[in-house]
Motif scaffolding. Structure first.
Motif, PDB file in Angstrom:
ATOM      1  N   VAL A 267      69.937 -39.864   1.954  1.00  0.00           N
ATOM      2  CA  VAL A 267      69.674 -41.288   1.753  1.00  0.00           C
ATOM      3  C   VAL A 267      70.856 -41.922   1.044  1.00  0.00           C
ATOM      4  CG1 VAL A 267      67.174 -41.068   1.763  1.00  0.00           C
ATOM      5  CG2 VAL A 267      68.404 -40.770  -0.370  1.00  0.00           C
ATOM      6  N   ALA A 268      71.052 -43.190   1.337  1.00  0.00           N
ATOM      7  CA  ALA A 268      72.150 -43.963   0.744  1.00  0.00           C
ATOM      8  C   ALA A 268      73.469 -43.213   0.901  1.00  0.00           C
ATOM      9  CB  ALA A 268      71.846 -44.295  -0.706  1.00  0.00           C
ATOM     10  N   ASN A 269      74.200 -43.086  -0.174  1.00  0.00           N
ATOM     11  CA  ASN A 269      75.495 -42.404  -0.125  1.00  0.00           C
ATOM     12  C   ASN A 269      75.427 -41.053  -0.823  1.00  0.00           C
ATOM     13  OD1 ASN A 269      76.771 -44.464   1.289  1.00  0.00           O
ATOM     14  ND2 ASN A 269      77.186 -45.616  -0.589  1.00  0.00           N
ATOM     15  N   ALA A 270      74.349 -40.317  -0.605  1.00  0.00           N
ATOM     16  CA  ALA A 270      74.199 -39.002  -1.240  1.00  0.00           C
ATOM     17  C   ALA A 270      75.376 -38.114  -0.864  1.00  0.00           C
ATOM     18  CB  ALA A 270      72.886 -38.360  -0.826  1.00  0.00           C
ATOM     19  N   ALA A 271      75.950 -37.467  -1.864  1.00  0.00           N
ATOM     20  CA  ALA A 271      77.117 -36.619  -1.635  1.00  0.00           C
ATOM     21  C   ALA A 271      76.743 -35.165  -1.379  1.00  0.00           C
ATOM     22  CB  ALA A 271      78.054 -36.698  -2.837  1.00  0.00           C
ATOM     23  N   ASN A 272      75.464 -34.832  -1.558  1.00  0.00           N
ATOM     24  CA  ASN A 272      75.030 -33.447  -1.435  1.00  0.00           C
ATOM     25  C   ASN A 272      73.778 -33.339  -0.574  1.00  0.00           C
ATOM     26  OD1 ASN A 272      77.040 -32.634  -3.383  1.00  0.00           O
ATOM     27  ND2 ASN A 272      75.703 -33.480  -4.944  1.00  0.00           N
ATOM     28  N   GLY A 273      73.536 -32.149  -0.068  1.00  0.00           N
ATOM     29  CA  GLY A 273      72.341 -31.867   0.710  1.00  0.00           C
ATOM     30  C   GLY A 273      72.008 -30.394   0.585  1.00  0.00           C
ATOM     31  N   ALA A 274      70.954 -29.968   1.263  1.00  0.00           N
ATOM     32  CA  ALA A 274      70.537 -28.569   1.211  1.00  0.00           C
ATOM     33  C   ALA A 274      70.057 -28.128   2.584  1.00  0.00           C
ATOM     34  CB  ALA A 274      69.437 -28.383   0.178  1.00  0.00           C
ATOM     35  N   VAL A 275      70.201 -26.831   2.848  1.00  0.00           N
ATOM     36  CA  VAL A 275      69.774 -26.249   4.115  1.00  0.00           C
ATOM     37  C   VAL A 275      68.745 -25.162   3.812  1.00  0.00           C
ATOM     38  CG1 VAL A 275      70.497 -24.973   6.178  1.00  0.00           C
ATOM     39  CG2 VAL A 275      72.021 -26.687   5.169  1.00  0.00           C
ATOM     40  N   TYR A 276      67.722 -25.117   4.657  1.00  0.00           N
ATOM     41  CA  TYR A 276      66.620 -24.175   4.496  1.00  0.00           C
ATOM     42  C   TYR A 276      66.418 -23.401   5.795  1.00  0.00           C
ATOM     43  CZ  TYR A 276      65.979 -27.822   1.028  1.00  0.00           C
ATOM     44  OH  TYR A 276      66.191 -28.745   0.043  1.00  0.00           O
TER      45      TYR A 276
ATOM     46  N   ASN B 261      63.699 -22.412   0.946  1.00  0.00           N
ATOM     47  CA  ASN B 261      62.871 -23.611   1.030  1.00  0.00           C
ATOM     48  C   ASN B 261      63.133 -24.548  -0.144  1.00  0.00           C
ATOM     49  OD1 ASN B 261      60.974 -22.971  -1.216  1.00  0.00           O
ATOM     50  ND2 ASN B 261      60.549 -21.190   0.062  1.00  0.00           N
ATOM     51  N   PRO B 262      62.650 -25.788  -0.066  1.00  0.00           N
ATOM     52  CA  PRO B 262      62.950 -26.778  -1.108  1.00  0.00           C
ATOM     53  C   PRO B 262      62.520 -26.386  -2.521  1.00  0.00           C
ATOM     54  CG  PRO B 262      62.129 -27.875   0.833  1.00  0.00           C
ATOM     55  CD  PRO B 262      61.937 -26.398   1.061  1.00  0.00           C
ATOM     56  N   GLY B 263      61.562 -25.514  -2.666  1.00  0.00           N
ATOM     57  CA  GLY B 263      61.113 -25.136  -3.998  1.00  0.00           C
ATOM     58  C   GLY B 263      61.782 -23.889  -4.547  1.00  0.00           C
ATOM     59  N   GLY B 264      62.761 -23.348  -3.829  1.00  0.00           N
ATOM     60  CA  GLY B 264      63.368 -22.093  -4.267  1.00  0.00           C
ATOM     61  C   GLY B 264      64.772 -21.901  -3.745  1.00  0.00           C
ATOM     62  N   LEU B 265      64.968 -20.790  -3.058  1.00  0.00           N
ATOM     63  CA  LEU B 265      66.288 -20.451  -2.525  1.00  0.00           C
ATOM     64  C   LEU B 265      66.736 -21.474  -1.482  1.00  0.00           C
ATOM     65  CD1 LEU B 265      65.561 -16.658  -1.944  1.00  0.00           C
ATOM     66  CD2 LEU B 265      66.950 -17.632  -3.790  1.00  0.00           C
ATOM     67  N   HIS B 266      68.033 -21.771  -1.463  1.00  0.00           N
ATOM     68  CA  HIS B 266      68.576 -22.676  -0.460  1.00  0.00           C
ATOM     69  C   HIS B 266      70.098 -22.581  -0.426  1.00  0.00           C
ATOM     70  CE1 HIS B 266      68.368 -25.011  -4.220  1.00  0.00           C
ATOM     71  NE2 HIS B 266      69.471 -25.613  -3.789  1.00  0.00           N
ATOM     72  N   ILE B 267      70.678 -23.212   0.584  1.00  0.00           N
ATOM     73  CA  ILE B 267      72.135 -23.322   0.685  1.00  0.00           C
ATOM     74  C   ILE B 267      72.479 -24.766   0.330  1.00  0.00           C
ATOM     75  CG2 ILE B 267      74.116 -23.245   2.238  1.00  0.00           C
ATOM     76  CD1 ILE B 267      72.561 -21.025   3.782  1.00  0.00           C
ATOM     77  N   TRP B 268      73.308 -24.941  -0.668  1.00  0.00           N
ATOM     78  CA  TRP B 268      73.687 -26.249  -1.176  1.00  0.00           C
ATOM     79  C   TRP B 268      74.947 -26.725  -0.469  1.00  0.00           C
ATOM     80  CZ3 TRP B 268      71.220 -29.868  -3.520  1.00  0.00           C
ATOM     81  CH2 TRP B 268      71.881 -30.858  -4.246  1.00  0.00           C
ATOM     82  N   LEU B 269      74.900 -27.938   0.037  1.00  0.00           N
ATOM     83  CA  LEU B 269      76.048 -28.565   0.686  1.00  0.00           C
ATOM     84  C   LEU B 269      76.627 -29.577  -0.297  1.00  0.00           C
ATOM     85  CD1 LEU B 269      74.400 -29.333   4.154  1.00  0.00           C
ATOM     86  CD2 LEU B 269      75.822 -27.353   3.570  1.00  0.00           C
ATOM     87  N   ALA B 270      77.789 -29.303  -0.838  1.00  0.00           N
ATOM     88  CA  ALA B 270      78.415 -30.191  -1.824  1.00  0.00           C
ATOM     89  C   ALA B 270      79.553 -30.966  -1.184  1.00  0.00           C
ATOM     90  CB  ALA B 270      78.937 -29.371  -3.002  1.00  0.00           C
ATOM     91  N   GLY B 271      79.653 -32.228  -1.537  1.00  0.00           N
ATOM     92  CA  GLY B 271      80.722 -33.059  -1.002  1.00  0.00           C
ATOM     93  C   GLY B 271      80.578 -33.295   0.485  1.00  0.00           C
ATOM     94  N   LEU B 272      79.431 -33.837   0.895  1.00  0.00           N
ATOM     95  CA  LEU B 272      79.223 -34.128   2.314  1.00  0.00           C
ATOM     96  C   LEU B 272      80.309 -35.069   2.821  1.00  0.00           C
ATOM     97  CD1 LEU B 272      75.352 -34.607   2.427  1.00  0.00           C
ATOM     98  CD2 LEU B 272      76.669 -32.716   3.406  1.00  0.00           C
ATOM     99  N   LYS B 273      80.818 -34.781   3.996  1.00  0.00           N
ATOM    100  CA  LYS B 273      81.880 -35.589   4.589  1.00  0.00           C
ATOM    101  C   LYS B 273      81.327 -36.828   5.293  1.00  0.00           C
ATOM    102  CE  LYS B 273      84.766 -31.527   5.101  1.00  0.00           C
ATOM    103  NZ  LYS B 273      85.398 -30.596   6.039  1.00  0.00           N
TER     104      LYS B 273
END
Length: 149
Positions: free
Chosen positions: A34-43, A96-108
């Motif tokens: 959402v908006a200009n979020a710079a990060n995300g996560a993968v499950y 999953n969102p409540g635990g382990l995940h892959i963090w995406l930092a600095g989304l392009k």
């Protein structure tokens, strides 16, 4: 020469049976940003017939990826960086969102619902596997069966 070739031909099914089955990675997803979020996560859900460890990940949509988990402490949830995620034998490992995940930092670029992007997973024993991440809407139900949030 023919008996040797015949013996080698007969040994192929035996050699194939001794190879472990490949790691299965399914229900790979991320929420739209959402908006200009710079990060995300993968499950996702990862299953392996033998014990292994997820030791790294990379995606062209982010400047950096990290293995992380959510943990509670002092009345608040926080994220903790991990060196690896253990994949037990014959038991699904759920990211999953409540635990382990892959963090995406600095989304392009923003992650938009309906899009997909490649993600490379690196396992300690199984090596690299490339999967496709499906981006879902912020309010959409995750594709993982039986997933708890």
């Amino acid at each position: 020469m023919r008996p040797l070739a015949f013996a080698l031909f007969l040994s192929l099914p035996i050699a194939a049976c001794t190879q472990p089955a490949p790691i299965e990675v399914k229900d790979v997803w991320a929420r739209e940003t959402v908006a200009n979020a710079a990060n995300g996560a993968v499950y996702m859900t990862i299953t392996s017939p033998t014990p292994d460890r997820l030791i790294a990940a990379s995606a062209p949509v982010a400047n950096k990826t990290d293995l992380m988990t959510m943990e509670s402490g002092a009345g608040a949830m926080g994220m903790k960086y991990l060196e690896a995620i253990d994949i037990p034998a014959d038991k699904p490992a759920s990211l999953n969102p409540g635990g382990l995940h892959i963090w995406l930092a600095g989304l392009k670029q923003p992650l938009e619902a309906g899009q997909t992007f490649p993600l490379t997973l690196k396992f300690e024993k199984a090596g690299e596997r490339q999967v496709v991440v499906s981006v879902i809407a912020a309010a959409a139900a995750p594709p993982m069966s039986g997933m708890r949030m």
